[in-house]
Design an enzyme around this catalytic site. Structure first.
Site, PDB file in Angstrom:
ATOM      1  CB  SER A 100       7.673 -29.479  -1.145  1.00 59.83           C
ATOM      2  OG  SER A 100       8.776 -30.804  -1.353  1.00 59.83           O
ATOM      3  CD  GLN A 143       4.259 -35.416  -3.702  1.00 58.02           C
ATOM      4  OE1 GLN A 143       5.263 -35.321  -3.924  1.00 58.02           O
ATOM      5  NE2 GLN A 143       4.343 -36.910  -3.798  1.00 58.02           N
ATOM      6  N   GLY A 144       0.825 -33.218  -1.569  1.00 59.34           N
ATOM      7  CA  GLY A 144       0.660 -31.690  -1.154  1.00 59.34           C
ATOM      8  C   GLY A 144       1.604 -32.677   0.081  1.00 59.34           C
ATOM      9  CB  SER A 196       2.673 -31.617  -9.127  1.00 61.69           C
ATOM     10  OG  SER A 196       3.901 -32.096  -8.852  1.00 61.69           O
ATOM     11  CD  GLU A 246       7.371 -38.390  -5.798  1.00 61.94           C
ATOM     12  OE1 GLU A 246       8.173 -37.391  -6.172  1.00 61.94           O
ATOM     13  OE2 GLU A 246       8.135 -38.873  -4.330  1.00 61.94           O
TER      14      GLU A 246
END
Length: 378
Positions: free
Chosen positions: A124, A121-122, A156, A239
């Site tokens: 933040s 997951q990109g 992550s 999520e």
């Protein structure tokens, strides 16, 4: 709302239990927690077993209630969790299933389900964590590609991922929620640098990702250009709404183990501690009922969880921390700090839950604005 299960759903539960009883003893030994290539292979191998048995698509190609039963029973049986591919199975995959084109679903979903691809997951960035809409990673259109420059953090499993669900700013002049796009970025593209981040708990589960003129095809955009914030809210609803289901079951199992340990070491004689464990039991029972309610509401709304997931996420994050505070009390200082105890890593990990998937402050804002109808703060 009826929170009971139908006869057909209970039959599905019984079949799943029977299969788990046969499949789990055949699994190889779990790899070292620090061996991420080994963990990737182990986790994808388990997903392949699920796929071959007909359970691989339950994360999105099934009713919310069946997904709930699947997560409940696999966790209760001690089966491997989604592990290294939780982003693909619980975030990106459901988002693509809900928002992607037929071609995108055919391209990306089968490899996730077959245990052939890991996603990260990109979202933040160093200056855009809880305030995610403040992201500054730029994507400039160049023909059939976007050229991307920027930095992501807390990504992550980036070091073992094949794909990244990436948020980029495609219109820097638009209001910040309206100039964002959601892309699927191949992690082997030229210009990507991954720098793992080791956490307090030990494993390097996250990474910094640096993007230097990375080219991503426009065809990899999910949703319309500049409409990425709306797509992101779909991702975040999965999520916060369903991704923690198995963990609630795990916490209830942990609570039972704590009670048995307290009886064995004499701490059960403390009435204050007994009351604390009893309250936690009531807390997690109520959280499970809330999950059932949210799943039922998601089913009525077409399968996408709503803002009620923020209510769950807010309370679950705090309850998990309280659970491991209680574990420290039951085990005592020596036991709680024993490096060989899984309690130690779990307690350290619990500290992140009021931050991960949106901080508790952000969840309170969502509840206030979307559920209670309160005005937005300035």
């Amino acid at each position: 709302m009826d929170l009971s299960y139908t006869a057909e759903e209970e039959e599905f539960r019984a079949r799943l239990r029977e299969w788990l009883a046969k499949a789990l003893p055949e699994l190889p030994a779990r790899p070292d927690p620090l061996d991420w290539p080994g963990r990737r292979a182990y986790d994808l191998g388990w997903q392949r077993r699920l796929y071959d048995a007909g359970y691989g698509s339950l994360h999105w190609d099934a009713s919310p209630t069946r997904r709930l039963i699947f997560l409940e029973e696999t966790e209760r049986a001690g089966a491997p969790y989604v592990g290294a591919n939780f982003v693909g199975l619980l975030h990106a995959g459901p988002t693509i299933a809900a928002e992607g084109t037929d071609e995108q679903r055919a391209r990306w979903l089968p490899p996730i389900l077959r245990g052939e691809a890991v996603w990260c997951q990109g979202f933040s960035e160093p200056d855009a964590g809880s305030d995610l809409a403040a992201l500054r990673t730029r994507a400039v259109r160049d023909g059939d590609d976007y050229v991307i420059t920027g930095q992501k953090t807390w990504t992550s499993h980036a070091e073992i991922a094949d794909w990244c669900e990436l948020l980029v700013r495609t219109d820097p002049e638009a209001p910040r929620h309206r100039g964002i796009s959601w892309l699927a970025m191949p992690m082997d593209a030229r210009g990507i640098t991954v720098r793992p981040l080791r956490t307090l708990a030990g494993p390097a589960e996250f990474a910094e990702v640096f993007l230097d003129e990375v080219r991503v095809p426009v065809a990899n955009r999910v949703g319309a250009e500049h409409d990425g914030w709306r797509v992101t809210l779909v991702t975040l609803s999965f999520e916060r709404g369903t991704a923690f289901v198995g963990e609630v079951v795990a916490c209830r199992r942990t609570l039972g183990a704590l009670a048995r340990t307290a009886r064995a070491n004499g701490r059960w004689d403390d009435p204050v501690l007994r009351r604390r464990l009893g309250r936690l039991n009531a807390e997690f029972t109520a959280l499970w009922r809330l999950i059932q309610w949210n799943v039922g509401a998601a089913g009525a709304a077409g399968g996408v969880p709503g803002a009620g997931g923020s209510v769950f996420k807010l309370r679950y994050s705090q309850a998990r921390q309280e659970l491991y505070d209680a574990a420290a009390e039951v085990l005592g200082a020596a036991g709680a700090l024993d490096a060989d105890q899984e309690w130690t890593a779990a307690r350290l990990s619990s500290l992140s839950y009021t931050i991960a998937a949106g901080t508790s402050q952000i969840q309170r804002n969502i509840i206030a604005e979307r559920l209670l109808g309160l005005p937005k703060g300035r």
